[in-house]
Design a protein around this motif. Structure first.
Motif, PDB file in Angstrom:
ATOM      1  N   ARG A 154      38.942  45.683  42.595  1.00 22.79           N
ATOM      2  CA  ARG A 154      39.303  45.357  43.976  1.00 22.79           C
ATOM      3  C   ARG A 154      40.343  46.347  44.598  1.00 22.79           C
ATOM      4  O   ARG A 154      41.161  46.282  43.962  1.00 22.79           O
ATOM      5  CB  ARG A 154      39.263  44.109  44.462  1.00 22.79           C
ATOM      6  CG  ARG A 154      38.004  43.513  44.639  1.00 22.79           C
ATOM      7  CD  ARG A 154      38.273  41.846  45.049  1.00 22.79           C
ATOM      8  NE  ARG A 154      39.458  41.276  45.326  1.00 22.79           N
ATOM      9  CZ  ARG A 154      39.858  40.047  44.889  1.00 22.79           C
ATOM     10  NH1 ARG A 154      39.147  39.414  44.312  1.00 22.79           N
ATOM     11  NH2 ARG A 154      41.188  39.739  45.343  1.00 22.79           N
ATOM     12  N   PRO A 155      40.020  47.088  45.508  1.00 25.90           N
ATOM     13  CA  PRO A 155      41.262  47.658  46.198  1.00 25.90           C
ATOM     14  C   PRO A 155      42.495  47.030  46.524  1.00 25.90           C
ATOM     15  O   PRO A 155      42.232  45.648  46.764  1.00 25.90           O
ATOM     16  CB  PRO A 155      40.629  48.494  47.482  1.00 25.90           C
ATOM     17  CG  PRO A 155      39.486  47.823  47.945  1.00 25.90           C
ATOM     18  CD  PRO A 155      38.948  47.164  46.432  1.00 25.90           C
ATOM     19  N   GLY A 156      43.206  47.286  46.204  1.00 27.49           N
ATOM     20  CA  GLY A 156      44.702  46.574  46.476  1.00 27.49           C
ATOM     21  C   GLY A 156      45.282  45.596  45.476  1.00 27.49           C
ATOM     22  O   GLY A 156      46.313  45.256  45.314  1.00 27.49           O
ATOM     23  N   ILE A 157      44.449  45.517  44.375  1.00 25.94           N
ATOM     24  CA  ILE A 157      44.975  44.792  43.285  1.00 25.94           C
ATOM     25  C   ILE A 157      45.414  45.584  42.147  1.00 25.94           C
ATOM     26  O   ILE A 157      45.206  46.505  41.844  1.00 25.94           O
ATOM     27  CB  ILE A 157      43.823  44.218  42.459  1.00 25.94           C
ATOM     28  CG1 ILE A 157      42.579  43.170  43.530  1.00 25.94           C
ATOM     29  CG2 ILE A 157      44.042  43.393  41.208  1.00 25.94           C
ATOM     30  CD1 ILE A 157      43.428  41.828  43.942  1.00 25.94           C
ATOM     31  N   VAL A 158      46.778  45.334  42.106  1.00 24.63           N
ATOM     32  CA  VAL A 158      47.806  45.936  41.076  1.00 24.63           C
ATOM     33  C   VAL A 158      47.555  45.502  39.676  1.00 24.63           C
ATOM     34  O   VAL A 158      47.683  44.284  39.360  1.00 24.63           O
ATOM     35  CB  VAL A 158      49.093  45.857  41.558  1.00 24.63           C
ATOM     36  CG1 VAL A 158      49.952  46.480  40.333  1.00 24.63           C
ATOM     37  CG2 VAL A 158      49.622  46.279  42.863  1.00 24.63           C
ATOM     38  N   VAL A 159      46.958  46.350  38.738  1.00 21.38           N
ATOM     39  CA  VAL A 159      46.469  45.867  37.618  1.00 21.38           C
ATOM     40  C   VAL A 159      47.272  46.869  36.561  1.00 21.38           C
ATOM     41  O   VAL A 159      47.501  47.951  36.644  1.00 21.38           O
ATOM     42  CB  VAL A 159      45.020  46.131  37.115  1.00 21.38           C
ATOM     43  CG1 VAL A 159      44.759  45.868  35.721  1.00 21.38           C
ATOM     44  CG2 VAL A 159      44.466  45.451  38.178  1.00 21.38           C
TER      45      VAL A 159
END
Lengths: 256, 251
Positions: free
Chosen positions: B131-136
């Motif tokens: 998902r865009p915006g999720i920092v992994v």
């Protein structure tokens, strides 16, 4: 010079020479060509040069004024400022990285409001690598410039002021040029320290090729899986460092 | 002559310091059995517990990414026992002629998604990581956990742009625990022993990867019987219970 001193000096020289000799002697010279042409090498080198130069530029902009303030204060205030500016030099780099996280991370002192207001996250960005390098390397510049200021002949500045020059003009046309050797030697030390920075970078900025994986990080990761590639990267770093240090020499580091 | 005497004194001190440390090692060995164990970072919680149970031994652990330990052993580091997080690195150590006998599989582990306490970003599956915006944050592919994570993501058909590739799986966990990353792929055992600092989101078996953990005695061991005793304990019901309590699966 007394004999034993020569022996000790020779031992000291060996301590510097042997690791370099080991690096050059054990290098897989047959693999150097392909490893140099690999895109990962260029990426890591380019990123390292960009970050270290950006860190040095930041250190110059912030460090010279800081050195001026340091040179012109006295007593306890000066001692406190001195301790603060030299602390990053003695702090273990990883500890510096942890401290940066606690200040600028998403839950950090400054980072939390920044994230809440703008959605801005500092760690994992190239800017974070630059900040980490500036943090550890700026003290070198500040100390060098402050040293230059202490052996300063203030009469030039006084003369300029007496002749009616405004403070800003005195700074630009008299102070800075007189400080040039101290600034240049401090900047070179600062840049070299920034280029080699590892602990604070990997802790605060992370490790991502192309964004935060500078040469020292690339060497560290490569060492475990492709030792030959790691050695080649080390050679490249060594060559670049030597080239700049030799290129600068006394021409820029000499007295005005 | 002052300088000559001072130099001689310094040289003498240096030599005795070097010689002294060698003899000190021999002298202290008589009291307790001493072992040096190189173990994958994910093994720290259960192995620390096992060390407490084996009070008759003094065990010094070197916990790091399996790839780091393999590299150190290949460069000649001295250790008695090696416990790895995958069979590939153990094979490398075996091929280097460093293993005494053959390795034994002592545990399995599976992957889990670690998320911030309370799962504020509502992550429910591997596909949510894209998902865009999720920092992994992931472990580097050179680390077993990183390699397994890539396999799991491939099975789930998900492409993730990690913001950092950590050099050991515990680094991934700490980035999530510190609040810098929204999610990371770690072992089930890492979440289980995190002391509640992170929450876990399970990965379906079809996408998950089973990690095999082998343990072996090394040829450079200085106390063969103690090494055998440690490995036997790890494989025993008590040892297996400690591993299960830490989130691992039995061999």
């Amino acid at each position: 010079m007394p004999g034993p001193l020569v022996v000790l000096a020779a031992a000291g020289l060996l301590l510097f020479l042997l690791p370099l000799a080991g690096l050059i002697a054990r290098a897989p010279w047959a693999e150097v060509g392909p490893a140099l042409r690999a895109p990962e090498t260029a990426t890591a080198l380019g990123l390292s040069l960009y970050c270290s130069l950006a860190a040095t530029a930041t250190a110059l902009v912030l460090g010279i004024p800081l050195a001026l303030v340091l040179a012109r204060t006295r007593g306890t205030l000066r001692a406190v400022l001195r301790a603060l500016t030299t602390l990053p030099m003695v702090l273990p780099p990883v500890v510096g990285g942890v401290a940066l996280l606690l200040a600028f991370g998403r839950r950090g002192l400054v980072g939390a409001p920044l994230y809440a207001a703008f959605g801005l996250q500092v760690p994992f960005t190239t800017a974070a690598a630059v900040i980490a390098e500036t943090f550890v390397a700026m003290p070198f510049l500040v100390i060098a410039v402050e040293g230059g200021l202490r052996s300063f002949d203030h009469r030039y500045e006084e003369a300029a002021r007496a002749l009616g020059a405004r403070p800003w003009k005195v700074f630009l046309r008299v102070t800075l040029p007189l400080l040039r050797p101290a600034i240049v030697s401090g900047a070179v030390l600062c840049w070299a320290r920034a280029l080699g920075e590892f602990g604070a970078t990997i802790t605060f900025a992370g490790n991502l090729p192309g964004t935060t994986q500078t040469m020292p990080l690339a060497v560290y990761v490569a060492l475990e899986t492709q030792p030959d590639a790691a050695i080649v990267l080390s050679l490249v770093l060594l060559a670049v460092s030597l080239a700049i240090l030799v290129g600068l020499r006394d021409r820029w580091l000499g007295a005005p | 002559m002052h300088s000559a005497r001072a130099a001689a004194l310094v040289a003498a001190l240096v030599l005795t310091a070097c010689g002294g440390s060698a003899t000190a090692g021999q002298g202290a060995a008589s009291a307790k059995e001493k072992l040096t164990v190189f173990a994958a970072a994910s093994l720290q919680p259960p192995f620390d517990n096992i060390a407490k149970k084996l009070g008759q031994m003094t065990i010094t652990f070197n916990y790091a990414g399996t790839q780091t330990l393999t590299s150190q052993l290949s460069q000649g580091a001295q250790a008695d026992v090696f416990a790895a997080a995958d069979t590939a690195h153990m094979k490398t150590v075996e091929n280097a002629g460093l293993v005494d006998g053959s390795p034994s599989l002592f545990a399995h582990n599976r992957l889990e998604i670690a998320v911030e306490k309370g799962n504020p970003k509502d992550i429910r599956s591997l596909s949510d990581l894209a998902r865009p915006g999720i920092v992994v944050v992931l472990a580097d592919p050179s680390v077993p956990a990183g390699k397994y994570a890539q396999q799991a993501l491939a099975r789930a058909g998900v492409t993730v742009h990690a913001r950092s590739l950590e050099t050991e799986v515990t680094g991934v966990l700490s980035k999530v625990a510190l609040g810098e990353a929204d999610a990371g792929i770690v072992y089930i055992s890492d979440v289980a022993t995190s002391g509640g600092k992170v929450d876990g989101v399970s990965i379906p078996d079809a996408q998950n990867v089973i990690a095999d953990y082998p343990i072996a005695k090394l040829k450079g061991t200085r106390d063969s019987s103690a090494a055998d005793a440690l490995i036997a304990y790890v494989l025993s019901p008590q040892g297996q219970q400690i591993l299960v309590a830490a989130g691992f699966e039995t061999a």
